[in-house]
Design an enzyme around this catalytic site. Structure first.
Site, short mmCIF file in Angstrom:
data_model
loop_
_atom_site.label_atom_id
_atom_site.label_comp_id
_atom_site.label_asym_id
_atom_site.label_seq_id
_atom_site.Cartn_x
_atom_site.Cartn_y
_atom_site.Cartn_z
CG ASN A 16 -55.74 4.75 -15.26
OD1 ASN A 16 -56.19 4.28 -16.49
ND2 ASN A 16 -54.49 5.22 -15.37
CG HIS B 171 -56.09 -1.27 -18.30
ND1 HIS B 171 -55.14 -1.59 -19.16
CD2 HIS B 171 -55.06 -0.79 -17.09
CE1 HIS B 171 -53.85 -1.38 -18.63
NE2 HIS B 171 -53.97 -0.84 -17.30
CG HIS C 275 -50.32 6.92 -19.62
ND1 HIS C 275 -49.73 5.73 -19.14
CD2 HIS C 275 -49.72 7.51 -20.48
CE1 HIS C 275 -48.34 6.04 -19.58
NE2 HIS C 275 -48.31 6.92 -20.47
NE ARG D 153 -47.78 2.94 -22.47
CZ ARG D 153 -47.02 2.62 -21.79
NH1 ARG D 153 -47.25 2.68 -20.25
NH2 ARG D 153 -45.61 2.28 -21.79
NE ARG E 11 -48.30 -0.18 -24.47
CZ ARG E 11 -47.52 -0.55 -23.55
NH1 ARG E 11 -47.66 -0.89 -22.53
NH2 ARG E 11 -46.31 -0.11 -24.05
CD GLU F 289 -51.52 8.01 -15.41
OE1 GLU F 289 -51.11 7.05 -16.21
OE2 GLU F 289 -52.08 7.50 -14.45
CB THR G 144 -45.91 3.60 -15.71
OG1 THR G 144 -47.14 3.80 -16.75
CG2 THR G 144 -44.84 4.76 -15.49
CD GLU H 24 -50.41 9.07 -9.56
OE1 GLU H 24 -50.80 10.11 -9.80
OE2 GLU H 24 -50.79 7.83 -9.65
CG HIS I 212 -48.28 1.31 -10.91
ND1 HIS I 212 -48.18 -0.07 -10.75
CD2 HIS I 212 -48.40 1.85 -12.35
CE1 HIS I 212 -48.03 -0.36 -12.22
NE2 HIS I 212 -47.99 0.56 -12.65
N GLY I 213 -51.25 -0.35 -9.05
CA GLY I 213 -51.20 -1.80 -8.61
C GLY I 213 -52.06 -1.54 -7.20
N1 PXP Z 1 -50.97 6.32 -11.47
C1 PXP Z 1 -50.01 6.55 -12.70
C2 PXP Z 1 -49.15 7.52 -12.73
C3 PXP Z 1 -50.11 5.18 -13.51
O1 PXP Z 1 -49.03 5.42 -14.52
C4 PXP Z 1 -50.81 4.11 -13.36
C5 PXP Z 1 -51.06 3.19 -14.52
O2 PXP Z 1 -51.10 3.58 -15.78
C6 PXP Z 1 -51.76 4.33 -12.35
C7 PXP Z 1 -51.60 5.36 -11.51
C8 PXP Z 1 -52.86 3.10 -12.19
O3 PXP Z 1 -52.21 2.17 -11.68
P1 PXP Z 1 -53.08 0.71 -12.03
O4 PXP Z 1 -53.76 0.72 -13.25
O5 PXP Z 1 -52.18 -0.34 -11.63
O6 PXP Z 1 -53.98 0.90 -11.04
#
Ligand code: PXP
Length: 255
Positions: free
Chosen positions: A12, A15, A48, A50, A54, A75, A106, A156, A198-199
């Site tokens: 992803n 960032h 993603h 948004r 952002r 996303e 999210t 997911e 996520h995380g």
């Molecule tokens: N999967 C989804 C659906 C998400 O919304 C996110 C965060 O944008 C991620 C994965 C990746 O999460 P992280 O950036 O915490 O690794």
């Protein structure tokens, strides 16, 4: 041969765009990061878009689709605006996520059970355009059942609660992991393909890669943060190695 399927790494790049947008301009470019990630072993790229733009912009989405060689996973919130963008862009996959303007990321899973008809109608349109639909949900039995009833081919699993508990050294971390394990099993038994994200960091990615039902991890924030210290390509390679180590455990168990 082992029946355990390989596990893909989706990177992803949101960032990278966050850092770029801190100053405006074009640097650092998320498309360049996506290309480096693919060269270093990413099987796909996630972004993603948004509602408030952002980080990723409409132009980033357009360029990612046009310029990268690996599948793009877009996303998106379940809105008419995002649906129109997805139908125009035609990414390989779209992961439908919940979105609140006030949240930093999210925070929870999609309420597929509570918004069944709405999600189903968006999913039908995406599927009709040849886009593989995934629903980002918590590992809750009723959400997983709803995803199957909606006809989404993929879920997911939101790993945020587990990763946060691990990071805090919380006693509930093991129970959170068991929820993910049970959710992955339930989803696979319903014929759904199971992804997670996520995380995640190196350690949690290694641990979760040992669950044979999970065939894709989508990871962003940790990779971009760690790249400050080690560089983007080495970080992707180390993450890939951590996932391979976890997957080897699943294969040993299955042998
Ligand atoms: N999967 C989804 C659906 C998400 O919304 C996110 C965060 O944008 C991620 C994965 C990746 O999460 P992280 O950036 O915490 O690794």
């Amino acid at each position: 041969m082992s029946s355990v399927r390989p596990i893909r790494l989706g990177v992803n790049v949101d960032h990278v765009a966050t850092v770029r947008n801190a100053r405006g301009g074009r640097h650092p470019d998320p498309v360049r990061a996506a290309k480096l990630a693919i060269a270093a072993g990413a099987a796909g790229i996630t972004a993603h878009l948004r509602e408030d733009r952002r980080h990723i912009t409409d132009d980033d989405v357009r360029r990612l689709k046009a310029e990268i060689s690996a599948p793009l996973n877009l996303e998106m919130a379940a809105t008419a605006e995002m649906l129109a963008i997805a139908l125009k862009t035609r990414p390989h996959a779209s992961c439908i996520v919940p979105e609140k303007r006030s949240e930093r990321t999210t925070e929870g899973g999609l309420d597929a059970a509570g918004q069944r008809d709405h999600i189903a109608s968006i999913a039908r349109e995406l599927t009709g355009a040849g886009i593989r639909v995934s629903l980002f949900i918590a590992p809750e039995p009723r959400q997983i059942e709803a995803a199957a009833e909606i006809g989404a081919p993929v879920i997911e699993i939101h790993t945020g609660a587990w990763c946060e508990a691990v990071m805090q050294g919380d006693a509930g971390a093991d129970a959170e992991f068991e929820r993910i394990r049970a959710g992955a099993r339930q989803a696979a038994s319903l014929g759904l393909e199971v992804h997670a994200g996520h995380g995640l960091d190196y350690a949690t990615s290694e641990t979760i890669s040992a669950l044979p039902e999970i065939v894709e991890l989508n990871i962003g924030h940790f990779l971009v943060g760690e790249a400050i210290f080690s560089g983007f390509e080495p970080v992707i390679r180390t993450m890939r190695a951590a996932m391979d180590k976890g997957r080897a455990r699943a294969r040993e168990r299955a042998a």
